[in-house]
Design a protein around this motif. Structure first.
Motif, PDB file in Angstrom:
ATOM      1  N   ALA A  89       0.728  -1.122   0.036  1.00 12.33           N
ATOM      2  CA  ALA A  89      -0.093  -0.056   0.106  1.00 12.33           C
ATOM      3  C   ALA A  89       0.785   1.034   0.130  1.00 12.33           C
ATOM      4  O   ALA A  89       0.094   2.390  -0.121  1.00 12.33           O
ATOM      5  N   ILE A  90       2.124   1.217   0.280  1.00 14.62           N
ATOM      6  CA  ILE A  90       3.148   2.254   0.196  1.00 14.62           C
ATOM      7  C   ILE A  90       3.121   2.983  -1.112  1.00 14.62           C
ATOM      8  O   ILE A  90       3.300   2.257  -2.054  1.00 14.62           O
ATOM      9  N   THR A  91       3.035   4.254  -1.023  1.00 14.13           N
ATOM     10  CA  THR A  91       3.066   5.065  -2.295  1.00 14.13           C
ATOM     11  C   THR A  91       4.201   6.060  -2.303  1.00 14.13           C
ATOM     12  O   THR A  91       4.601   6.487  -3.315  1.00 14.13           O
ATOM     13  N   ARG A  92       4.597   6.301  -0.870  1.00 16.42           N
ATOM     14  CA  ARG A  92       6.053   6.979  -1.136  1.00 16.42           C
ATOM     15  C   ARG A  92       6.999   6.299  -0.120  1.00 16.42           C
ATOM     16  O   ARG A  92       6.593   6.078   1.152  1.00 16.42           O
ATOM     17  N   ALA A  93       8.100   6.136  -0.630  1.00 20.66           N
ATOM     18  CA  ALA A  93       9.153   5.478   0.119  1.00 20.66           C
ATOM     19  C   ALA A  93      10.419   6.041   0.503  1.00 20.66           C
ATOM     20  O   ALA A  93      10.628   7.172   0.008  1.00 20.66           O
ATOM     21  N   LYS A  94      10.911   5.615   1.341  1.00 22.13           N
ATOM     22  CA  LYS A  94      12.013   6.362   1.880  1.00 22.13           C
ATOM     23  C   LYS A  94      13.214   5.631   0.778  1.00 22.13           C
ATOM     24  O   LYS A  94      13.125   4.656   0.263  1.00 22.13           O
ATOM     25  N   ASP A 151       5.537   0.793 -10.405  1.00 21.05           N
ATOM     26  CA  ASP A 151       6.545   0.610  -9.256  1.00 21.05           C
ATOM     27  C   ASP A 151       7.736   1.814  -9.023  1.00 21.05           C
ATOM     28  O   ASP A 151       7.780   2.724  -9.898  1.00 21.05           O
ATOM     29  N   TRP A 152       8.642   1.787  -8.022  1.00 24.03           N
ATOM     30  CA  TRP A 152       9.692   2.773  -8.090  1.00 24.03           C
ATOM     31  C   TRP A 152      10.501   2.736  -9.375  1.00 24.03           C
ATOM     32  O   TRP A 152      10.567   1.885  -9.881  1.00 24.03           O
ATOM     33  N   GLY A 153      10.975   4.005  -9.371  1.00 19.40           N
ATOM     34  CA  GLY A 153      11.824   4.186 -10.720  1.00 19.40           C
ATOM     35  C   GLY A 153      11.693   5.563 -11.149  1.00 19.40           C
ATOM     36  O   GLY A 153      12.739   6.177 -11.334  1.00 19.40           O
ATOM     37  N   LEU A 154      10.739   6.240 -11.458  1.00 24.12           N
ATOM     38  CA  LEU A 154      10.414   7.389 -11.837  1.00 24.12           C
ATOM     39  C   LEU A 154      10.573   8.396 -10.700  1.00 24.12           C
ATOM     40  O   LEU A 154      11.018   9.722 -10.884  1.00 24.12           O
ATOM     41  N   SER A 155      10.341   8.025  -9.369  1.00 23.48           N
ATOM     42  CA  SER A 155      10.429   9.076  -8.249  1.00 23.48           C
ATOM     43  C   SER A 155      10.447   8.101  -7.091  1.00 23.48           C
ATOM     44  O   SER A 155      10.371   6.881  -6.757  1.00 23.48           O
ATOM     45  N   ASP A 156      10.366   8.928  -5.842  1.00 25.22           N
ATOM     46  CA  ASP A 156      10.218   8.316  -4.594  1.00 25.22           C
ATOM     47  C   ASP A 156       8.647   7.988  -4.296  1.00 25.22           C
ATOM     48  O   ASP A 156       8.281   7.650  -3.300  1.00 25.22           O
ATOM     49  N   ALA A 169       3.265   6.046  -8.734  1.00 26.43           N
ATOM     50  CA  ALA A 169       1.922   6.686  -9.550  1.00 26.43           C
ATOM     51  C   ALA A 169       0.832   5.835  -9.445  1.00 26.43           C
ATOM     52  O   ALA A 169       1.075   4.480  -9.656  1.00 26.43           O
ATOM     53  N   LEU A 170      -0.459   6.305  -9.302  1.00 23.44           N
ATOM     54  CA  LEU A 170      -1.541   5.595  -9.240  1.00 23.44           C
ATOM     55  C   LEU A 170      -2.340   5.753 -10.364  1.00 23.44           C
ATOM     56  O   LEU A 170      -2.626   7.002 -10.987  1.00 23.44           O
ATOM     57  N   PHE A 171      -2.744   4.685 -11.016  1.00 22.95           N
ATOM     58  CA  PHE A 171      -3.613   4.653 -12.308  1.00 22.95           C
ATOM     59  C   PHE A 171      -4.845   4.111 -11.868  1.00 22.95           C
ATOM     60  O   PHE A 171      -5.018   3.197 -11.323  1.00 22.95           O
TER      61      PHE A 171
END
Length: 209
Positions: free
Chosen positions: A153-158, A190-195, A198-200
């Motif tokens: 559920a995490i959308t922003r990670a360390k 998944d991560w890669g573009l940003s921390d 992106a939700l679609f």
């Protein structure tokens, strides 16, 4: 979509685009009738790339006017935080009898369980989110689809640990809005573009339009 600066709007040539710093809304003109949009709230935080914004986009689904309230919330420590949530509450109150969806990076949590391994989780918890859930004004699409809290559920990670983070990006729907849908599916990249992930959100309307 949060962090839209990492995603090129030109890749979506067939879509109607509403593009602000930290906010990108894409509308498929073959399925959604665009009506209007207005900026509700703006507060610059340091520079224009970090604008805090609320935008109300009005569309027509199944001949019913619906409101998409796109929001990029303030981060901790900025004075705009209280004003931002006051304006969101005003928009919800004005549109509570119509189909309404709040979407974007709210920089807030409904409860501490939505954060993993973050010491400031208590500061992020937003009473408005609790109130909307409790009073059944808006419901969280992630939970509505039967998904649980936790690493998925995490959308922003360390940056150094994608399993530590929080669920600060979300879609919130009113019951009037969900009544327009036949199927609904929220996906993440998944991560890669940003921390942020992106939700679609893809929906099929009841009339298959």
């Amino acid at each position: 979509v949060s962090e839209p600066g990492r995603i090129s709007p030109s890749a979506f040539r067939s879509f109607f685009k509403i593009h602000y710093p930290n906010l990108l809304i894409l509308l498929n003109p073959h399925k959604v009738n665009y009506v209007s949009h207005r900026t509700v709230f703006v507060s610059r935080v340091g520079c224009i790339e970090n604008d805090v914004r609320i935008v109300n986009v009005t569309v027509c689904l199944n001949d019913v006017l619906c409101h998409l309230i796109g929001a990029y919330g303030p981060t901790l420590g900025h004075g705009a935080r209280a004003d931002f949530w006051k304006e969101i509450e005003k928009e919800i109150e004005k549109n509570k009898s119509a189909p309404c969806c709040v979407l974007g990076d709210l920089n807030a949590l409904e409860n501490e369980d939505e954060a993993i391994g973050i010491v400031h989780a208590k500061e992020l918890v937003q009473p408005c989110l609790k109130k909307w859930t409790r009073d059944k004004i808006l419901f969280d699409l992630w939970r509505w689809q039967g998904k649980k809290e936790g690493p998925d559920a995490i959308t922003r990670a360390k940056p150094d640990n994608p399993l530590q983070g929080s669920r600060i990006d979300r879609f919130l729907l009113s019951s009037h809005f969900s009544a327009q849908m036949k199927t609904s599916e929220m996906r993440v990249i998944d991560w890669g573009l940003s921390d942020h992930k992106a939700l679609f959100w893809q929906i099929d309307l009841l009339d298959d339009s």
